[in-house]
Scaffold this active site. Structure first.
Site, PDB file in Angstrom:
ATOM      1  N   ARG A 134      -1.916  -9.076  -1.548  1.00  0.00           N
ATOM      2  CA  ARG A 134      -2.994  -9.833  -1.799  1.00  0.00           C
ATOM      3  C   ARG A 134      -2.993  -9.811  -3.254  1.00  0.00           C
ATOM      4  O   ARG A 134      -3.315 -10.975  -3.863  1.00  0.00           O
ATOM      5  CB  ARG A 134      -4.369  -9.221  -1.411  1.00  0.00           C
TER       6      ARG A 134
ATOM      7  N   ILE B 240       2.214   2.705   2.271  1.00  0.00           N
ATOM      8  CA  ILE B 240       3.419   2.878   3.258  1.00  0.00           C
ATOM      9  C   ILE B 240       4.570   1.797   2.659  1.00  0.00           C
ATOM     10  O   ILE B 240       5.775   2.203   2.618  1.00  0.00           O
ATOM     11  CB  ILE B 240       2.972   2.217   4.566  1.00  0.00           C
TER      12      ILE B 240
ATOM     13  N   HIS C  73       5.838   1.905  19.381  1.00  0.00           N
ATOM     14  CA  HIS C  73       4.670   2.437  18.526  1.00  0.00           C
ATOM     15  C   HIS C  73       4.663   3.848  18.444  1.00  0.00           C
ATOM     16  O   HIS C  73       3.850   4.549  18.542  1.00  0.00           O
ATOM     17  CB  HIS C  73       3.219   1.815  19.181  1.00  0.00           C
TER      18      HIS C  73
ATOM     19  N   ARG D   3       1.067  -3.704  12.823  1.00  0.00           N
ATOM     20  CA  ARG D   3       0.439  -4.081  13.869  1.00  0.00           C
ATOM     21  C   ARG D   3       1.117  -5.376  14.280  1.00  0.00           C
ATOM     22  O   ARG D   3       1.372  -6.362  13.971  1.00  0.00           O
ATOM     23  CB  ARG D   3      -0.898  -4.310  13.718  1.00  0.00           C
TER      24      ARG D   3
ATOM     25  N   GLU E  41       0.130  -4.012  23.733  1.00  0.00           N
ATOM     26  CA  GLU E  41       0.835  -2.328  24.145  1.00  0.00           C
ATOM     27  C   GLU E  41      -0.137  -1.776  25.133  1.00  0.00           C
ATOM     28  O   GLU E  41      -1.267  -1.818  25.213  1.00  0.00           O
ATOM     29  CB  GLU E  41       0.372  -1.709  22.848  1.00  0.00           C
TER      30      GLU E  41
ATOM     31  N   ASP F  40       8.239  -1.976  16.014  1.00  0.00           N
ATOM     32  CA  ASP F  40       7.590  -0.656  16.567  1.00  0.00           C
ATOM     33  C   ASP F  40       6.293  -0.802  17.203  1.00  0.00           C
ATOM     34  O   ASP F  40       5.624  -0.361  17.933  1.00  0.00           O
ATOM     35  CB  ASP F  40       7.192   0.131  15.375  1.00  0.00           C
TER      36      ASP F  40
ATOM     37  N   GLY G  14       0.909  -1.103  -0.005  1.00  0.00           N
ATOM     38  CA  GLY G  14       0.094   0.021   0.148  1.00  0.00           C
ATOM     39  C   GLY G  14       0.868   1.318  -0.029  1.00  0.00           C
ATOM     40  O   GLY G  14       2.035   1.112  -0.526  1.00  0.00           O
TER      41      GLY G  14
HETATM   42  C1  8YV Z   1      -0.258   5.833  16.150  1.00  0.00           C
HETATM   43  C2  8YV Z   1      -0.824   4.325  13.944  1.00  0.00           C
HETATM   44  O1  8YV Z   1       0.151   5.162  16.785  1.00  0.00           O
HETATM   45  O2  8YV Z   1      -2.383   5.818  12.666  1.00  0.00           O
HETATM   46  C3  8YV Z   1      -1.972   4.618  12.946  1.00  0.00           C
HETATM   47  O3  8YV Z   1      -2.651   3.527  12.911  1.00  0.00           O
HETATM   48  O4  8YV Z   1      -0.979   3.131  14.652  1.00  0.00           O
HETATM   49  C4  8YV Z   1      -0.098   5.233  14.436  1.00  0.00           C
HETATM   50  O5  8YV Z   1       0.047   6.310  13.375  1.00  0.00           O
HETATM   51  C5  8YV Z   1      -1.680   6.374  16.170  1.00  0.00           C
HETATM   52  O6  8YV Z   1      -2.562   6.513  15.238  1.00  0.00           O
HETATM   53  C6  8YV Z   1      -1.624   7.652  17.061  1.00  0.00           C
HETATM   54  O7  8YV Z   1      -2.779   7.594  17.834  1.00  0.00           O
END
Ligand code: 8YV
Length: 280
Positions: free
Chosen positions: A138, A118, A241, A194, A223, A218, A116
């Site tokens: 996918r 990222i 994270h 994740r 968490e 990360d 995607g």
């Molecule tokens: C941040 C993330 O931890 O955007 C996401 O899905 O996991 C990270 O960018 C988060 O959104 C901050 O609250």
């Protein structure tokens, strides 16, 4: 919710806070959930879709910094940044033997799991380091990197594997014991997606007995209290994270959420709508 829900037309929230069917039922006039994060796996997508409630997210705002963090983690792990820092601070430089040689990333292979926005941002950065890039997704994407429909084969052919897929039930445990095994004793696994995407007990076992070389993480299954066995391993680099955690990106994420709400209330097309049908 019973008191204020009927007045709500929009919800502004983070993807880490559940949006449940029951909450939505308390808001009969709700038209949009504007999520300040990229991920939204805590939301009941079927309930949103069933009511035709729009969803927006912010992956467009954070992909640059998250990709930077993936490269940073890969370099930090491959060049032992954390232990090098401790070595210099300890005063032992030149006294307790040489700091060990590390592994280069230039010219080595990088497998990207998820192509995607990222994944693509990671690939273009890695190309600048002269890495050989392959990816799993996918379905193939219109990108100049080589597509591997078999994730285990990609891991087997990669020196470094970076995870950049969305979380949620579809990708839970995608990085299985088999994939970890295929990456192997010289391999590095980087996760900016994740924690749920990795079979974490299998990861810890493989890191502990040397079947996987190293990991740079990360995100975690739990968490903010990751499995303490991870922190006890010297072949793991940890980040809290925080891949999107820069002033610039957090401002941009917040602004994008507001821009989506503005567009909704003005009756304009949403800036970054999520196609819910992809997640049903
Ligand atoms: C941040 C993330 O931890 O955007 C996401 O899905 O996991 C990270 O960018 C988060 O959104 C901050 O609250």
């Amino acid at each position: 919710m019973a008191e204020h829900g009927p007045k709500c037309r929009a919800v502004a929230t983070s993807g880490h806070i559940p949006v449940t069917r029951r909450m939505l039922e308390a808001m009969p006039d709700l038209g949009i959930v504007a999520c300040s994060s990229a991920g939204f796996e805590a939301f009941d997508i079927a309930a949103l879709a069933g009511r035709n409630i729009a969803l927006t997210n912010t992956s467009a705002a954070l992909c640059g910094d998250v990709a930077d963090a993936a490269i940073m983690l890969m370099l930090a792990a491959r060049r032992s940044l954390v232990s090098a820092d401790a070595y210099v601070r300890s005063g032992g430089w030149g006294r307790n033997g040489m700091f060990p040689l590390q592994r280069t990333i230039g010219g080595r292979s990088l497998g990207i799991v998820g192509m995607g926005a990222i994944g693509q941002a990671i690939a273009s950065r890695a190309a600048g380091f002269g890495m050989k890039i392959g990816y799993w997704n996918r379905r193939p994407r219109d990108v100049p990197w080589s597509y591997h429909p078999d994730l285990t084969a990609l891991a087997r052919n990669s020196d470094n594997l970076v995870i950049a897929v969305a979380g949620g039930p579809e990708t839970r445990g995608l990085i299985s014991a088999r994939v970890i095994e295929a990456l192997g004793p010289e391999g590095l696994l980087v996760n900016v997606a994740r924690g749920s995407v990795i079979d974490e007990p299998a990861l810890i076992a493989a890191l502990s007995d040397g079947r996987l070389g190293a990991a740079a993480l990360d995100v975690y299954a739990h968490e903010p209290d990751p499995d303490p066995r991870l922190a006890a391993l010297s072949n793991v680099t940890l980040f809290p994270h925080h891949a999107s955690g820069t002033v610039e990106t957090r401002d941009a994420m917040a602004q994008l959420m507001v821009d989506n709400l503005d567009a909704y209330f003005a009756g304009r097309p949403l800036v970054t709508p999520v196609d819910l049908s992809r997640y049903l």
